[in-house]
Design a protein around this motif. Structure first.
Motif, PDB file in Angstrom:
ATOM      1  N   GLY A  80     -32.203  43.932  20.236  1.00 55.01           N
ATOM      2  CA  GLY A  80     -33.033  45.107  19.860  1.00 55.01           C
ATOM      3  C   GLY A  80     -32.126  46.426  19.764  1.00 55.01           C
ATOM      4  N   LYS A  81     -31.759  47.418  20.121  1.00 53.80           N
ATOM      5  CA  LYS A  81     -30.630  48.244  19.786  1.00 53.80           C
ATOM      6  C   LYS A  81     -29.648  48.287  18.700  1.00 53.80           C
ATOM      7  CE  LYS A  81     -28.641  52.220  21.980  1.00 53.80           C
ATOM      8  NZ  LYS A  81     -27.899  53.012  23.327  1.00 53.80           N
ATOM      9  N   LEU A  82     -28.756  46.750  18.988  1.00 50.25           N
ATOM     10  CA  LEU A  82     -27.878  46.738  18.259  1.00 50.25           C
ATOM     11  C   LEU A  82     -27.947  45.747  16.654  1.00 50.25           C
ATOM     12  CD1 LEU A  82     -25.128  45.529  17.604  1.00 50.25           C
ATOM     13  CD2 LEU A  82     -25.591  43.611  18.015  1.00 50.25           C
ATOM     14  N   ALA A  83     -29.148  45.409  16.222  1.00 48.88           N
ATOM     15  CA  ALA A  83     -29.901  45.323  15.671  1.00 48.88           C
ATOM     16  C   ALA A  83     -30.779  46.707  15.200  1.00 48.88           C
ATOM     17  CB  ALA A  83     -31.783  44.246  15.371  1.00 48.88           C
ATOM     18  N   ASN A  84     -31.335  47.176  15.284  1.00 46.39           N
ATOM     19  CA  ASN A  84     -32.049  48.601  14.876  1.00 46.39           C
ATOM     20  C   ASN A  84     -30.719  49.591  14.528  1.00 46.39           C
ATOM     21  OD1 ASN A  84     -33.904  51.060  14.966  1.00 46.39           O
ATOM     22  ND2 ASN A  84     -32.603  51.757  16.447  1.00 46.39           N
ATOM     23  N   HIS A  85     -29.485  49.129  15.240  1.00 48.61           N
ATOM     24  CA  HIS A  85     -28.114  50.119  14.427  1.00 48.61           C
ATOM     25  C   HIS A  85     -27.966  49.506  12.945  1.00 48.61           C
ATOM     26  CE1 HIS A  85     -24.321  53.308  14.542  1.00 48.61           C
ATOM     27  NE2 HIS A  85     -23.690  51.463  15.499  1.00 48.61           N
ATOM     28  N   LEU A  86     -27.979  48.604  12.971  1.00 47.55           N
ATOM     29  CA  LEU A  86     -27.525  47.947  11.581  1.00 47.55           C
ATOM     30  C   LEU A  86     -28.514  48.800  10.132  1.00 47.55           C
ATOM     31  CD1 LEU A  86     -27.138  44.328  12.433  1.00 47.55           C
ATOM     32  CD2 LEU A  86     -25.331  45.806  12.004  1.00 47.55           C
ATOM     33  N   LEU A  87     -29.901  49.327  11.149  1.00 47.14           N
ATOM     34  CA  LEU A  87     -30.644  49.820   9.903  1.00 47.14           C
ATOM     35  C   LEU A  87     -30.012  51.510   9.088  1.00 47.14           C
ATOM     36  CD1 LEU A  87     -34.664  48.806  11.712  1.00 47.14           C
ATOM     37  CD2 LEU A  87     -32.844  47.749   9.566  1.00 47.14           C
ATOM     38  N   ASP A  88     -29.141  51.761  10.076  1.00 48.83           N
ATOM     39  CA  ASP A  88     -28.870  52.374   9.618  1.00 48.83           C
ATOM     40  C   ASP A  88     -28.051  52.702   8.663  1.00 48.83           C
ATOM     41  OD1 ASP A  88     -30.379  53.674  12.660  1.00 48.83           O
ATOM     42  OD2 ASP A  88     -28.545  53.266  13.290  1.00 48.83           O
ATOM     43  N   PHE A  89     -27.365  51.909   8.273  1.00 45.65           N
ATOM     44  CA  PHE A  89     -26.000  52.186   7.487  1.00 45.65           C
ATOM     45  C   PHE A  89     -26.281  51.974   6.065  1.00 45.65           C
ATOM     46  CE2 PHE A  89     -24.137  49.565  11.045  1.00 45.65           C
ATOM     47  CZ  PHE A  89     -23.451  50.507  11.198  1.00 45.65           C
ATOM     48  N   GLY A  90     -28.068  51.721   5.365  1.00 44.02           N
ATOM     49  CA  GLY A  90     -28.107  52.268   4.836  1.00 44.02           C
ATOM     50  C   GLY A  90     -27.960  53.518   4.583  1.00 44.02           C
ATOM     51  N   MET A  91     -28.980  54.582   5.239  1.00 37.63           N
ATOM     52  CA  MET A  91     -29.694  56.041   5.250  1.00 37.63           C
ATOM     53  C   MET A  91     -28.257  56.890   5.811  1.00 37.63           C
ATOM     54  SD  MET A  91     -31.438  57.454   8.237  1.00 37.63           S
ATOM     55  CE  MET A  91     -31.056  56.869   9.772  1.00 37.63           C
ATOM     56  N   TRP A  92     -27.464  55.983   6.399  1.00 31.70           N
ATOM     57  CA  TRP A  92     -25.692  56.796   6.243  1.00 31.70           C
ATOM     58  C   TRP A  92     -25.114  57.056   4.754  1.00 31.70           C
ATOM     59  CZ3 TRP A  92     -22.882  55.557  11.525  1.00 31.70           C
ATOM     60  CH2 TRP A  92     -24.031  55.615  12.699  1.00 31.70           C
ATOM     61  N   GLY A  93     -25.531  56.155   4.177  1.00 33.62           N
ATOM     62  CA  GLY A  93     -24.323  56.067   3.127  1.00 33.62           C
ATOM     63  C   GLY A  93     -25.231  56.589   2.190  1.00 33.62           C
ATOM     64  N   THR A  94     -26.054  56.705   2.434  1.00 35.06           N
ATOM     65  CA  THR A  94     -27.518  58.074   1.499  1.00 35.06           C
ATOM     66  C   THR A  94     -26.666  59.393   2.008  1.00 35.06           C
ATOM     67  OG1 THR A  94     -28.791  56.275   1.097  1.00 35.06           O
ATOM     68  CG2 THR A  94     -29.607  58.571   0.514  1.00 35.06           C
ATOM     69  N   VAL A  95     -27.115  60.033   2.799  1.00 38.27           N
ATOM     70  CA  VAL A  95     -26.387  61.025   3.689  1.00 38.27           C
ATOM     71  C   VAL A  95     -25.328  60.891   3.336  1.00 38.27           C
ATOM     72  CG1 VAL A  95     -26.468  62.446   6.224  1.00 38.27           C
ATOM     73  CG2 VAL A  95     -27.733  60.637   5.163  1.00 38.27           C
ATOM     74  N   THR A  96     -24.127  60.144   3.260  1.00 36.02           N
ATOM     75  CA  THR A  96     -23.244  61.010   2.845  1.00 36.02           C
ATOM     76  C   THR A  96     -22.991  61.003   1.261  1.00 36.02           C
ATOM     77  OG1 THR A  96     -21.955  59.017   4.491  1.00 36.02           O
ATOM     78  CG2 THR A  96     -20.092  59.446   3.088  1.00 36.02           C
ATOM     79  N   LEU A  97     -23.292  60.369   0.769  1.00 36.80           N
ATOM     80  CA  LEU A  97     -23.387  61.000  -0.831  1.00 36.80           C
ATOM     81  C   LEU A  97     -24.201  61.853  -1.503  1.00 36.80           C
ATOM     82  CD1 LEU A  97     -23.784  57.047  -2.469  1.00 36.80           C
ATOM     83  CD2 LEU A  97     -22.239  58.149  -2.658  1.00 36.80           C
ATOM     84  N   THR A  98     -25.291  62.198  -0.546  1.00 36.54           N
ATOM     85  CA  THR A  98     -26.211  63.632  -1.031  1.00 36.54           C
ATOM     86  C   THR A  98     -25.706  64.830   0.209  1.00 36.54           C
ATOM     87  OG1 THR A  98     -27.837  62.695   0.728  1.00 36.54           O
ATOM     88  CG2 THR A  98     -28.365  61.897  -2.475  1.00 36.54           C
ATOM     89  N   THR A 153     -28.852  41.001  26.227  1.00 37.76           N
ATOM     90  CA  THR A 153     -27.656  41.030  26.335  1.00 37.76           C
ATOM     91  C   THR A 153     -26.381  40.177  26.609  1.00 37.76           C
ATOM     92  OG1 THR A 153     -26.628  43.108  26.281  1.00 37.76           O
ATOM     93  CG2 THR A 153     -28.074  42.487  28.486  1.00 37.76           C
ATOM     94  N   PRO A 154     -25.880  39.689  26.140  1.00 40.19           N
ATOM     95  CA  PRO A 154     -24.143  39.225  26.620  1.00 40.19           C
ATOM     96  C   PRO A 154     -23.647  39.766  27.908  1.00 40.19           C
ATOM     97  CG  PRO A 154     -23.597  39.847  24.504  1.00 40.19           C
ATOM     98  CD  PRO A 154     -25.308  40.196  24.965  1.00 40.19           C
ATOM     99  N   HIS A 155     -23.290  41.025  27.824  1.00 40.06           N
ATOM    100  CA  HIS A 155     -23.047  41.682  28.940  1.00 40.06           C
ATOM    101  C   HIS A 155     -23.307  42.756  29.727  1.00 40.06           C
ATOM    102  CE1 HIS A 155     -19.085  43.393  30.781  1.00 40.06           C
ATOM    103  NE2 HIS A 155     -18.602  42.197  30.606  1.00 40.06           N
ATOM    104  N   GLU A 156     -23.146  43.472  30.204  1.00 39.14           N
ATOM    105  CA  GLU A 156     -23.461  44.458  30.892  1.00 39.14           C
ATOM    106  C   GLU A 156     -22.936  46.229  29.796  1.00 39.14           C
ATOM    107  OE1 GLU A 156     -19.938  45.607  34.721  1.00 39.14           O
ATOM    108  OE2 GLU A 156     -22.338  45.328  35.414  1.00 39.14           O
ATOM    109  N   LYS A 157     -21.935  45.632  29.222  1.00 41.89           N
ATOM    110  CA  LYS A 157     -21.859  47.040  28.945  1.00 41.89           C
ATOM    111  C   LYS A 157     -22.470  46.962  27.431  1.00 41.89           C
ATOM    112  CE  LYS A 157     -17.152  47.155  31.656  1.00 41.89           C
ATOM    113  NZ  LYS A 157     -15.768  48.180  31.441  1.00 41.89           N
ATOM    114  N   SER A 158     -22.606  45.638  26.610  1.00 34.43           N
ATOM    115  CA  SER A 158     -23.331  45.222  25.954  1.00 34.43           C
ATOM    116  C   SER A 158     -24.365  45.976  25.637  1.00 34.43           C
ATOM    117  CB  SER A 158     -23.481  44.156  25.476  1.00 34.43           C
ATOM    118  OG  SER A 158     -22.285  43.035  25.174  1.00 34.43           O
ATOM    119  N   TRP A 159     -25.057  46.647  24.057  1.00 37.71           N
ATOM    120  CA  TRP A 159     -26.227  46.923  23.344  1.00 37.71           C
ATOM    121  C   TRP A 159     -26.889  45.676  24.336  1.00 37.71           C
ATOM    122  CZ3 TRP A 159     -25.382  50.046  18.995  1.00 37.71           C
ATOM    123  CH2 TRP A 159     -24.943  51.143  19.403  1.00 37.71           C
ATOM    124  N   PRO A 160     -28.586  45.737  24.299  1.00 33.58           N
ATOM    125  CA  PRO A 160     -29.708  44.814  24.061  1.00 33.58           C
ATOM    126  C   PRO A 160     -29.770  44.459  22.942  1.00 33.58           C
ATOM    127  CG  PRO A 160     -30.667  46.880  25.295  1.00 33.58           C
ATOM    128  CD  PRO A 160     -29.082  47.439  24.850  1.00 33.58           C
TER     129      PRO A 160
END
Length: 382
Positions: free
Chosen positions: A260-278, A251-258
């Motif tokens: 791995g957590k930031l990369a994992n969050h990038l996985l969410d957006f395809g799923m969120w798009g599907t949830v929004t549409l369906t 993590t570059p800063h104490e207030k920043s995510w690790p």
């Protein structure tokens, strides 16, 4: 036959000294004229590839039902514009498109009749080994040139997507199974001030000017508002491919995510798009399904691809009316956000993903990980 239209309008007009796209013919800019011809010929969708003077060229076609894609690599040549346009079309939303008609806006002798003749030949030419049809006109040495405007079938798209630099589609058009339609004075284009002067001397004599433009074919909200979805998702995938597996806790800063957590969050957006549409809402107060985050670059990419595939399938069936429906994000009884589904896709999915992807580029810089080019070459690729 369903044919998409691609108008190449990204060039810098260096020899001319001013944007050829914005030259006017009977009071109409060349880029508007060429885009209208593609629409009137029945092409759907129609995309205009922008590059130099992008804002002014975009404004010149803003009244038409066309999509615009901006080529950050336009200075590298026509091939990059063709490859970008094909990548835009080669998605599930355009799965029914059978061919693409590629044109440019600096050929004043091209007429609507010529474009419809190309499409007619392509439609009847499947027995000739494909539906590839080129314009034929004399070259500088007197030999026949096969060039654009041209119709290229979907079978040619992988080759078009691989184009780079100043290489256009001429290699494909030279193949023996290419049909041709003669284009009178097709070797004349507006490259220099001398060309423009010669054209001005005869302006208004083309029979095309007597053909009133017909009403453009409306494009759907998905086509116009989400044209950049595939490009942005592809950029995010590039970042995930380079996840430094040994630094997931960085993590570059104490207030920043690790990382791995930031990369994992990038996985969410395809799923969120599907949830929004369906669905009609998402309640954060409800328990979420258990999920084990990946720990390898290959694992991140696999999950991203799976979720993006779900979003593509949802987009393939959504209607304009459904995109206008309100979607709600809540925490139990507290409404956090309520917007039309289209606005949620643009803001909370695409823009939100770009925001966190940008954060990840900083992590990469600090760790010495090569950053991929997202809107043109990065400093690591120059």
């Amino acid at each position: 036959m369903t044919v998409a239209g691609v108008l190449l309008a990204a060039g810098g007009s260096r020899r001319l000294g001013s944007p050829k796209q914005l030259l006017k013919m009977n009071g109409v800019t060349m880029v508007e004229r060429a885009a209208r011809q593609l629409l009137d010929a029945g092409c759907a969708p129609v995309f205009v590839v922008l590059g130099a003077n992008a804002a002014e060229v975009r404004d010149a076609v803003s009244m038409l039902s066309v999509g615009c894609v901006e080529n950050a690599l336009w200075e590298m040549g026509m091939g990059t514009s063709i490859a970008l346009a094909v990548a835009t079309l080669n998605t599930v939303r355009f799965a029914t498109v059978q061919a693409v008609l590629i044109a440019t806006c600096d050929m004043p002798t091209v007429t609507l009749e010529h474009l419809t003749a190309l499409m007619s030949a392509a439609d009847s030419g499947s027995a000739h080994g494909g539906m590839r049809v080129a314009s034929a006109y004399p070259g500088p040495d007197g030999a026949t040139v096969r060039g654009i405007p041209a119709v290229l079938p979907r079978a040619d798209w992988p080759s078009l997507a691989a184009l780079d630099g100043d290489q256009g589609a001429r290699g494909l058009l030279r193949q023996q199974d290419t049909l041709t339609v003669s284009l009178r004075h097709g070797n004349f284009d507006l490259d220099t001030p001398v060309d423009v002067a010669a054209w001005r001397a005869t302006e208004g004599t083309s029979p095309q000017h007597s053909i009133p433009p017909s009403a453009p074919t409306p494009m759907s909200l998905v086509h116009t508002a989400l044209a950049d979805l595939e490009h942005e998702m592809a950029n995010t995938r590039k970042m995930l491919e380079r996840i430094p597996e040994a630094h997931l806790d960085f993590t570059p800063h104490e207030k920043s995510w690790p990382l791995g957590k930031l990369a994992n969050h990038l996985l969410d957006f395809g799923m969120w798009g599907t949830v929004t549409l369906t669905t009609s809402e998402l309640d954060f107060a409800q328990p979420m399904p258990p999920f084990t985050a990946p720990t390898t670059a290959a694992g991140f990419v696999a999950v991203f691809d799976e979720r993006l595939d779900g979003l593509r399938k949802a987009l393939a069936t959504v209607t304009d009316e459904q995109l206008k429906e309100t979607w709600t994000l809540r925490m139990g009884p507290q409404v956090l956000m309520a917007q039309p589904k289209l606005a949620m896709l643009r803001g909370m999915v695409i823009s939100h993903m770009i925001h966190h992807r940008a954060q990840l580029t900083l992590y990469y810089r600090l760790l010495g990980v090569s950053v991929p080019g997202l809107y043109g070459p990065s400093a690591d690729e120059q």
